[in-house]
Design a protein around this motif. Structure first.
Motif, PDB file in Angstrom:
ATOM      1  N   MET A  88      -3.006 -22.170  66.028  1.00 31.66           N
ATOM      2  CA  MET A  88      -3.506 -23.374  66.670  1.00 31.66           C
ATOM      3  C   MET A  88      -3.175 -23.347  68.155  1.00 31.66           C
ATOM      4  N   ILE A  89      -4.062 -23.885  68.947  1.00 34.67           N
ATOM      5  CA  ILE A  89      -3.806 -24.029  70.381  1.00 34.67           C
ATOM      6  C   ILE A  89      -3.270 -25.440  70.625  1.00 34.67           C
ATOM      7  N   THR A  90      -2.118 -25.487  71.249  1.00 32.19           N
ATOM      8  CA  THR A  90      -1.460 -26.742  71.594  1.00 32.19           C
ATOM      9  C   THR A  90      -1.351 -26.809  73.110  1.00 32.19           C
ATOM     10  N   PHE A  91      -1.647 -27.957  73.672  1.00 37.22           N
ATOM     11  CA  PHE A  91      -1.501 -28.165  75.109  1.00 37.22           C
ATOM     12  C   PHE A  91      -0.255 -29.017  75.342  1.00 37.22           C
ATOM     13  N   LEU A  92       0.600 -28.524  76.239  1.00 34.43           N
ATOM     14  CA  LEU A  92       1.833 -29.211  76.587  1.00 34.43           C
ATOM     15  C   LEU A  92       1.829 -29.549  78.069  1.00 34.43           C
ATOM     16  N   LEU A  93       2.379 -30.698  78.407  1.00 38.00           N
ATOM     17  CA  LEU A  93       2.598 -31.085  79.797  1.00 38.00           C
ATOM     18  C   LEU A  93       4.081 -31.023  80.067  1.00 38.00           C
ATOM     19  N   LEU A  94       4.465 -30.272  81.082  1.00 38.41           N
ATOM     20  CA  LEU A  94       5.858 -30.186  81.510  1.00 38.41           C
ATOM     21  C   LEU A  94       6.002 -30.966  82.808  1.00 38.41           C
ATOM     22  N   GLY A  95       7.109 -31.673  82.937  1.00 40.77           N
ATOM     23  CA  GLY A  95       7.374 -32.408  84.156  1.00 40.77           C
ATOM     24  C   GLY A  95       8.863 -32.429  84.462  1.00 40.77           C
ATOM     25  N   ALA A  96       9.205 -32.411  85.740  1.00 41.02           N
ATOM     26  CA  ALA A  96      10.601 -32.469  86.168  1.00 41.02           C
ATOM     27  C   ALA A  96      10.667 -33.117  87.545  1.00 41.02           C
ATOM     28  N   ASN A  97      11.657 -34.013  87.735  1.00 40.46           N
ATOM     29  CA  ASN A  97      11.829 -34.584  89.073  1.00 40.46           C
ATOM     30  C   ASN A  97      13.292 -34.691  89.492  1.00 40.46           C
ATOM     31  N   LEU A  98      14.186 -34.063  88.756  1.00 41.98           N
ATOM     32  CA  LEU A  98      15.596 -34.014  89.142  1.00 41.98           C
ATOM     33  C   LEU A  98      16.061 -32.566  89.150  1.00 41.98           C
ATOM     34  N   GLY A  99      17.005 -32.254  90.015  1.00 42.02           N
ATOM     35  CA  GLY A  99      17.569 -30.909  90.058  1.00 42.02           C
ATOM     36  C   GLY A  99      16.594 -29.902  90.653  1.00 42.02           C
ATOM     37  N   ASP A 100      16.785 -28.635  90.305  1.00 43.05           N
ATOM     38  CA  ASP A 100      15.898 -27.561  90.768  1.00 43.05           C
ATOM     39  C   ASP A 100      14.666 -27.556  89.866  1.00 43.05           C
ATOM     40  N   ARG A 101      13.662 -28.303  90.278  1.00 38.50           N
ATOM     41  CA  ARG A 101      12.487 -28.525  89.445  1.00 38.50           C
ATOM     42  C   ARG A 101      11.770 -27.231  89.085  1.00 38.50           C
ATOM     43  N   VAL A 102      11.631 -26.331  90.049  1.00 40.15           N
ATOM     44  CA  VAL A 102      10.924 -25.068  89.814  1.00 40.15           C
ATOM     45  C   VAL A 102      11.661 -24.236  88.778  1.00 40.15           C
ATOM     46  N   LEU A 103      12.952 -24.097  88.954  1.00 38.59           N
ATOM     47  CA  LEU A 103      13.756 -23.310  88.015  1.00 38.59           C
ATOM     48  C   LEU A 103      13.730 -23.939  86.621  1.00 38.59           C
ATOM     49  N   THR A 104      13.872 -25.241  86.554  1.00 38.34           N
ATOM     50  CA  THR A 104      13.864 -25.919  85.256  1.00 38.34           C
ATOM     51  C   THR A 104      12.545 -25.695  84.526  1.00 38.34           C
ATOM     52  N   LEU A 105      11.432 -25.813  85.239  1.00 35.46           N
ATOM     53  CA  LEU A 105      10.134 -25.588  84.592  1.00 35.46           C
ATOM     54  C   LEU A 105      10.004 -24.139  84.121  1.00 35.46           C
ATOM     55  N   ALA A 106      10.458 -23.196  84.926  1.00 35.06           N
ATOM     56  CA  ALA A 106      10.392 -21.782  84.525  1.00 35.06           C
ATOM     57  C   ALA A 106      11.245 -21.537  83.278  1.00 35.06           C
ATOM     58  N   GLN A 107      12.435 -22.141  83.233  1.00 36.84           N
ATOM     59  CA  GLN A 107      13.288 -21.998  82.052  1.00 36.84           C
ATOM     60  C   GLN A 107      12.625 -22.622  80.829  1.00 36.84           C
ATOM     61  N   ALA A 108      11.990 -23.765  81.004  1.00 38.44           N
ATOM     62  CA  ALA A 108      11.304 -24.418  79.886  1.00 38.44           C
ATOM     63  C   ALA A 108      10.174 -23.537  79.359  1.00 38.44           C
ATOM     64  N   VAL A 109       9.396 -22.942  80.255  1.00 34.56           N
ATOM     65  CA  VAL A 109       8.287 -22.073  79.831  1.00 34.56           C
ATOM     66  C   VAL A 109       8.828 -20.900  79.021  1.00 34.56           C
ATOM     67  N   ARG A 110       9.894 -20.282  79.488  1.00 34.04           N
ATOM     68  CA  ARG A 110      10.483 -19.153  78.750  1.00 34.04           C
ATOM     69  C   ARG A 110      10.931 -19.577  77.353  1.00 34.04           C
ATOM     70  N   ARG A 111      11.595 -20.709  77.257  1.00 35.60           N
ATOM     71  CA  ARG A 111      12.085 -21.174  75.955  1.00 35.60           C
ATOM     72  C   ARG A 111      10.940 -21.576  75.037  1.00 35.60           C
ATOM     73  N   ILE A 112       9.920 -22.179  75.597  1.00 30.09           N
ATOM     74  CA  ILE A 112       8.737 -22.519  74.793  1.00 30.09           C
ATOM     75  C   ILE A 112       8.121 -21.249  74.223  1.00 30.09           C
ATOM     76  N   GLU A 113       8.005 -20.235  75.057  1.00 35.52           N
ATOM     77  CA  GLU A 113       7.418 -18.985  74.596  1.00 35.52           C
ATOM     78  C   GLU A 113       8.284 -18.341  73.502  1.00 35.52           C
ATOM     79  N   GLN A 114       9.582 -18.470  73.599  1.00 35.61           N
ATOM     80  CA  GLN A 114      10.480 -17.898  72.588  1.00 35.61           C
ATOM     81  C   GLN A 114      10.455 -18.671  71.276  1.00 35.61           C
ATOM     82  N   ARG A 115      10.273 -20.003  71.347  1.00 39.03           N
ATOM     83  CA  ARG A 115      10.490 -20.822  70.150  1.00 39.03           C
ATOM     84  C   ARG A 115       9.290 -21.606  69.652  1.00 39.03           C
TER      85      ARG A 115
END
Length: 167
Positions: free
Chosen positions: A1-28
């Motif tokens: 199935m294709i699932t669409f996810l929206l990621l958002g961040a506005n605290l801390g290192d937003r770019v790094l946090t989003l990249a970490q989230a993408v990696r974890r999503i891909e793993q799990r």
């Protein structure tokens, strides 16, 4: 199935946090088949807070919707998400927008996401990767939804030399 996810961040290192989230999503959760650019967006709901970085992912998954939700909420917690205020500032937010064409209602999950058609910060990145995807309830494409969206919040492509690739 294709699932669409929206990621958002506005605290801390937003770019790094989003990249970490993408990696974890891909793993799990599943394989990322498409991802939008990062967009800097005005806060929605509670507007007196820092701007968000948002990104939409298309994920190919074998997980059921409730398991996708459980995994994304676990990833949010691991990345420092603390739920203080509805629509408030956060290190990471991962919303399920669509799970293919499934229409789903449970105490913990509504699909498609009930507010996606009202939010430019969702529709702009979604239109980048799925312009012709048809909303299973409203029967309109992403581009149609965007054209008819009343939200006037600023949504601009975020260009940063520090963006970490997801792989």
């Amino acid at each position: 199935m294709i699932t669409f996810l929206l990621l958002g961040a506005n605290l801390g290192d937003r770019v790094l946090t989003l990249a970490q989230a993408v990696r974890r999503i891909e793993q799990r959760v599943g394989r990322v088949v498409s991802q939008s650019n990062l967009y800097e967006t005005a806060a929605w709901g509670v507007t007196e807070q820092p701007a968000f970085l948002n990104q939409v992912l298309a994920i190919e998954t074998t997980l059921e919707p409730e398991m996708v939700l459980a995994q994304t909420q676990a990833i949010e917690s691991e990345l420092g998400r603390v739920r203080h205020e509805h629509w408030g500032a956060r290190t990471i937010d991962i919303d399920l927008l669509y799970y293919d064409q499934l229409i789903w209602q449970s105490p913990t999950l509504t699909l498609p996401h009930p507010f996606l058609h009202q939010r430019r910060f969702t529709l702009v990145p979604l239109a980048e990767i799925a312009p012709d995807f048809r909303h299973p309830v409203l029967h309109k494409t992403t581009l149609d939804l965007l054209a008819n969206c009343d939200d006037t919040g600023a949504v601009t492509i975020f260009n940063s030399p520090t963006i970490v690739p997801p792989h």
